[in-house]
Design an enzyme around this catalytic site. Structure first.
Site, PDB file in Angstrom:
ATOM      1  N   ARG B 258      26.006  40.804   0.283  1.00  0.00           N
ATOM      2  CA  ARG B 258      27.436  40.948  -0.038  1.00  0.00           C
ATOM      3  C   ARG B 258      27.623  42.324  -0.660  1.00  0.00           C
ATOM      4  O   ARG B 258      27.372  42.517  -1.841  1.00  0.00           O
ATOM      5  CB  ARG B 258      27.847  39.846  -1.032  1.00  0.00           C
ATOM      6  CG  ARG B 258      29.335  39.624  -1.138  1.00  0.00           C
ATOM      7  CD  ARG B 258      29.679  38.824  -2.385  1.00  0.00           C
ATOM      8  NE  ARG B 258      29.613  39.687  -3.557  1.00  0.00           N
ATOM      9  CZ  ARG B 258      29.242  39.271  -4.778  1.00  0.00           C
ATOM     10  NH1 ARG B 258      28.883  38.027  -4.996  1.00  0.00           N
ATOM     11  NH2 ARG B 258      29.226  40.123  -5.786  1.00  0.00           N
ATOM     12  N   HIS B 262      32.557  39.680  -5.067  1.00  0.00           N
ATOM     13  CA  HIS B 262      32.714  38.311  -4.567  1.00  0.00           C
ATOM     14  C   HIS B 262      34.135  38.112  -4.036  1.00  0.00           C
ATOM     15  O   HIS B 262      34.345  37.677  -2.913  1.00  0.00           O
ATOM     16  CB  HIS B 262      32.424  37.308  -5.684  1.00  0.00           C
ATOM     17  CG  HIS B 262      32.752  35.900  -5.308  1.00  0.00           C
ATOM     18  ND1 HIS B 262      32.027  35.206  -4.366  1.00  0.00           N
ATOM     19  CD2 HIS B 262      33.733  35.061  -5.712  1.00  0.00           C
ATOM     20  CE1 HIS B 262      32.549  34.002  -4.213  1.00  0.00           C
ATOM     21  NE2 HIS B 262      33.582  33.898  -5.018  1.00  0.00           N
ATOM     22  N   TYR B 271      26.892  42.316 -13.405  1.00  0.00           N
ATOM     23  CA  TYR B 271      25.674  41.530 -13.196  1.00  0.00           C
ATOM     24  C   TYR B 271      24.683  42.082 -12.179  1.00  0.00           C
ATOM     25  O   TYR B 271      23.636  41.497 -11.973  1.00  0.00           O
ATOM     26  CB  TYR B 271      26.045  40.084 -12.837  1.00  0.00           C
ATOM     27  CG  TYR B 271      27.006  39.952 -11.665  1.00  0.00           C
ATOM     28  CD1 TYR B 271      26.554  40.073 -10.355  1.00  0.00           C
ATOM     29  CD2 TYR B 271      28.360  39.707 -11.880  1.00  0.00           C
ATOM     30  CE1 TYR B 271      27.429  39.965  -9.288  1.00  0.00           C
ATOM     31  CE2 TYR B 271      29.248  39.587 -10.809  1.00  0.00           C
ATOM     32  CZ  TYR B 271      28.772  39.720  -9.519  1.00  0.00           C
ATOM     33  OH  TYR B 271      29.639  39.612  -8.477  1.00  0.00           O
TER      34      TYR B 271
HETATM   35  C1  LIG Z   1      32.402  23.147  -5.160  1.00  0.00           C
HETATM   36  C2  LIG Z   1      32.699  24.512  -5.590  1.00  0.00           C
HETATM   37  N1  LIG Z   1      32.160  24.973  -6.725  1.00  0.00           N
HETATM   38  C3  LIG Z   1      32.431  26.220  -7.156  1.00  0.00           C
HETATM   39  C4  LIG Z   1      33.253  27.035  -6.442  1.00  0.00           C
HETATM   40  C5  LIG Z   1      33.562  28.430  -6.940  1.00  0.00           C
HETATM   41  N2  LIG Z   1      32.887  29.406  -6.094  1.00  0.00           N
HETATM   42  C6  LIG Z   1      33.502  29.926  -5.029  1.00  0.00           C
HETATM   43  S1  LIG Z   1      32.485  30.848  -4.131  1.00  0.00           S
HETATM   44  C7  LIG Z   1      31.190  30.592  -5.173  1.00  0.00           C
HETATM   45  C8  LIG Z   1      29.871  31.201  -4.868  1.00  0.00           C
HETATM   46  C9  LIG Z   1      29.395  30.796  -3.543  1.00  0.00           C
HETATM   47  O1  LIG Z   1      28.221  31.461  -3.250  1.00  0.00           O
HETATM   48  P1  LIG Z   1      27.565  31.354  -1.825  1.00  0.00           P
HETATM   49  O2  LIG Z   1      27.476  29.937  -1.401  1.00  0.00           O
HETATM   50  O3  LIG Z   1      26.321  32.132  -1.868  1.00  0.00           O
HETATM   51  O4  LIG Z   1      28.633  32.059  -0.867  1.00  0.00           O
HETATM   52  P2  LIG Z   1      29.164  33.558  -0.901  1.00  0.00           P
HETATM   53  O5  LIG Z   1      30.376  33.562  -1.777  1.00  0.00           O
HETATM   54  O6  LIG Z   1      28.093  34.429  -1.398  1.00  0.00           O
HETATM   55  O7  LIG Z   1      29.548  33.847   0.501  1.00  0.00           O
HETATM   56  C10 LIG Z   1      31.575  29.769  -6.216  1.00  0.00           C
HETATM   57  C11 LIG Z   1      30.721  29.370  -7.333  1.00  0.00           C
HETATM   58  C12 LIG Z   1      33.815  26.505  -5.261  1.00  0.00           C
HETATM   59  N3  LIG Z   1      34.666  27.231  -4.503  1.00  0.00           N
HETATM   60  N4  LIG Z   1      33.526  25.258  -4.852  1.00  0.00           N
END
Ligand SMILES: Cc1ncc(C[n+]2csc(CCOP(=O)(O)OP(=O)(O)O)c2C)c(N)n1
Ligand SMILES: [Mg+2]
Lengths: 326, 369
Positions: B258, B262, B271
């Site tokens: 990424r 985010h 971080y």
């Molecule tokens: C069930 C849930 N918990 C927390 C979140 C908040 N949140 C959104 S994206 C994210 C990180 C996701 O990381 P990853 O699965 O690696 O996907 P990326 O964003 O890196 O594409 C979090 C904690 C959410 N959307 N849904």
């Protein structure tokens, strides 16, 4: 005294409780190094270390379920669910275990823990970041449900929640996080769980609200009082469950009129419950039917339409006027 | 019985194009020139649209938004490997896969500016909308795959995407387990972009790779260089072929990065280190793909200039198209609560409309004063 916004006030409570009691442990997604997506835990990772401020894997059921284990073993976990909209993954643990461990073991093992979560609408977020589902939690016997509305009461209630012997769902209104500042004393201050606050006394009508809607209710009161002399008793629930029936009944017996404002859908809600209680305990004092101003029975629309679907101060003013002129 | 080894696993990683664009002939999926150019077009469209959207967000013309910068190869090459009869089940980072499957570009803008209308995409069949609840879509993919198997559909499977963070959710375990027990045609693609907001991959799993998880479900699993469009295409295609032939699910860990925040609400400097980001910029997917196209004499600086100009116009047109849409029905949300009409809902709709009228009148009055 310092002027703090709600996030800072919450941070103060967490910091002081951690300093005071080494059993207090924090856990959640992005709460450590990053200090939480809203910065509620800012600085705590540096101060208390990774053993006490845990950046957990991304799993809400894991967070709440393992927190219960910590609580059973004598720690006091204060966990953060990043947004209330993600808490339903952990709902199985809350309903099936957290809420009933005390009951199941006849008091042998208990669950003194806090589940903090930002909730509610009005911050232009995407789906799942805006709902008010306090009724789910309040409907679960064994869970206490608290909703602060200002920096100062957020701090005072969080202190009580952490020291409470039972699991507390601590719903933080996202919209109020940085909306305004308030004097918050540095020295310890707590506010009892289960006690509503009479924000303003009055004898013509009781207006009840909680969370971010307190600001809407207050605006409505200001608006009305600009127009004419009128005694509105404004009550902030602060604790949704167990409800402070005494304060509500005493007020309604005095005023004979009640309007309730909440963001959540009206059906099967906190407002419904208050109406039922008044029906049981103070029906004969009523001079007009109780009115409620609530959200609609739907998912909060995406943010282009969001504002239209939320209670508005003018709407509350109209509800009050209709009740007064009934 | 003596102690004996009853199972071992190994994990493979595939890279076809290295980060200089050098091709490994042995694993070349041998895409036609048309397909190669199509792939480059969509990867660049993805990159440029994301850049534009971040600007629009900063100007207040869009809400909070998460770009997929650095992940274009995984998104676009996996989608390219899919057929029309396959189902596309994304998280929130794969919107360009939906665009490749026919979704109007302006739907992306509609979605990120707070309009449910952005999710209404009949122009892209078998393409599900953005999923915000991390990991939950993988289970839906498995259910769809069951339906495909049940109906004995030919040449049809499901591809679902989720992040490295998502692999911590119970839903991902359950989805992989159901898929394996049911032996249904689904391809799990984990976009391991190394971060879940502020949390590095190492905080999600202590395992050396995410790919090795497949072993526990007895399904084929592979790690692939997710910045390498050719490798992603190849492993996705092979997984889909197995699915079509009734061999059940596969798991792909696509390792990419990424490169930006985010979402626009995030500050990654809190971080992670710049050196790490720089390291991955050296490996980003577009540069190497372009170098490869040039080495095959399929691409030139002149073509690049022309394409940039064309994309710029396409994006501007989509922005204009989106910003000129005005007549959004305010009470539309009442129409999509249930499939049947109910008096409770209809009376709330009437109250809502009356309330809107009163608010408007009040506003007009205040303006007059
Ligand atoms: C069930 C849930 N918990 C927390 C979140 C908040 N949140 C959104 S994206 C994210 C990180 C996701 O990381 P990853 O699965 O690696 O996907 P990326 O964003 O890196 O594409 C979090 C904690 C959410 N959307 N849904
Ligand atoms: Mg990730």
């Amino acid at each position: 005294m310092a002027k703090l916004n709600m996030v800072q006030a919450i941070n103060l409570a967490l910091d002081q409780e951690m300093a005071r009691d080494s059993r207090v442990i924090m856990m959640g997604e992005d709460i450590g190094v990053n200090g939480g997506v809203f910065r509620a835990t800012d600085g705590l990772f540096a101060k208390y270390g990774e053993e006490r401020v845990i950046d957990s894997p991304l799993a809400e059921a894991g967070i709440v379920g393992s927190a219960l284990g910590m609580a059973i073993a004598g720690l006091i976990p204060v966990v953060e669910i990043q947004f209330a909209g993600f808490s339903y993954i952990a709902f199985g643990q809350l309903e099936s275990n957290v809420s009933r461990y005390r009951w199941r073991t006849q008091g042998l093992y208990t669950a003194p823990m806090v589940v903090r979560m930002p909730y509610g609408a009005g911050v232009h977020a995407i789906e799942h970041h805006s709902e008010s589902r306090e009724a789910y939690f309040a409907h679960t016997p064994g869970l206490k449900v608290v909703t602060p509305s200002t920096p100062r009461n957020a701090r005072a209630l969080l202190v009580s929640a952490i020291r409470d012997p039972d699991p507390v769902i601590f719903l933080e209104p996202t919209k109020s996080y940085r909306a305004f500042k308030e004097e918050v004393p540095e020295e310890e201050e707590s506010y009892p769980i289960g006690k509503a606050e009479i924000v303003q006394e009055g004898s013509d009508l009781t207006l009840v609200s909680f969370g971010a809607m307190m600001r809407v209710a207050l605006k409505a009161v200001e608006e009305l009082q600009k127009q004419r002399k009128i005694g509105i008793e404004l009550i902030d629930l602060l604790t949704i469950s167990p409800l402070d029936i005494d304060t509500l009944c005493t007020s309604v017996k005095k005023t004979g009129r009640l309007v309730i404002v909440q963001e959540a859908p009206g059906s099967f809600s906190v407002a419904s419950e208050i109406i039922a209680l008044i029906n049981d305990k103070a029906l004969m004092s009523l001079k007009a039917p109780i009115k409620r101003v609530t959200g609609y029975d739907m998912v909060i629309p995406y943010f282009f339409r969001e504002e239209m679907y939320l209670p508005h101060p003018e709407q509350v003013v109209r509800a009050i006027e209709e009740t007064l002129s009934y | 019985m003596p102690l004996e080894v009853i199972g071992t696993f190994n994990v493979s990683r595939l890279q076809v194009l290295d980060h200089n664009g050098e091709l490994d002939q042995e694993f070349d999926p041998k895409l036609s020139s048309d397909k190669l150019l199509k792939l480059y077009y969509y990867m660049l469209l993805n990159r440029r649209t994301d850049e534009r959207m971040v600007k629009l967000q900063r100007q207040g013309r869009l809400g909070t938004f998460g770009a997929s910068t650095g992940q274009e190869a995984t998104i676009c090459a996996a989608t390219l490997a899919m057929g029309e009869r396959d189902w596309f089940v994304p998280s929130y980072r794969e919107s360009f896969g939906a665009v490749m499957r026919g979704m109007q570009l302006s739907k992306i803008f509609l979605y990120w500016s707070g309009h449910e209308e952005g999710n209404y995409t009949p122009e892209a069949p078998r393409t599900l909308p953005i999923q915000v609840i991390v990991g939950s879509q993988a289970l839906h993919a498995v259910g769809i795959a069951y339906a495909i198997k049940y109906r004995r559909e030919k040449e049809s499977a499901v591809v679902t995407f989720f992040g490295d963070g998502a692999t911590s959710q119970g839903d991902i375990h359950e989805a992989m387990n159901f898929a394996s027990v049911w032996k249904v045609p689904v391809v799990f693609i984990c976009q391991n972009n190394q971060w879940a907001i502020s949390q590095p991959r190492s905080r999600q799993t202590n395992a050396k790779t995410i790919a090795q998880r497949a072993y526990a479900y007895d399904m084929p699993g592979i790690q692939v260089d997710g910045n390498d469009a050719l490798a992603v295409y190849k492993v996705t295609k092979e997984a889909l072929e197995r699915a079509y032939q009734g061999q059940g699910p596969s798991f792909i860990e696509a390792e990419n990065y990424r490169l930006t925040m985010h979402t626009t609400a995030d500050d990654p400097t809190k971080y992670r280190k710049n050196e790490e980001v720089d390291f991955w910029w050296q490996r980003e997917p577009l540069k190497r793909f372009r170098a490869f196209l040039e080495s095959k004499a399929l691409w030139s600086e002149a073509q690049q200039v022309k394409l940039e100009e064309q994309l710029n116009q396409e994006i501007e047109t989509a922005v204009r198209d989106f910003e000129s849409q005005k007549n959004f029905k305010v009470d539309a949300p009442f129409e999509h609560i249930f499939g049947t009409t109910h008096s409770v809902i209809e009376s709330q709709r009437a109250e809502f409309l009356a309330e809107q009228l009163k608010r408007q009148q009040q506003e007009q009055e205040q303006e007059r004063r």
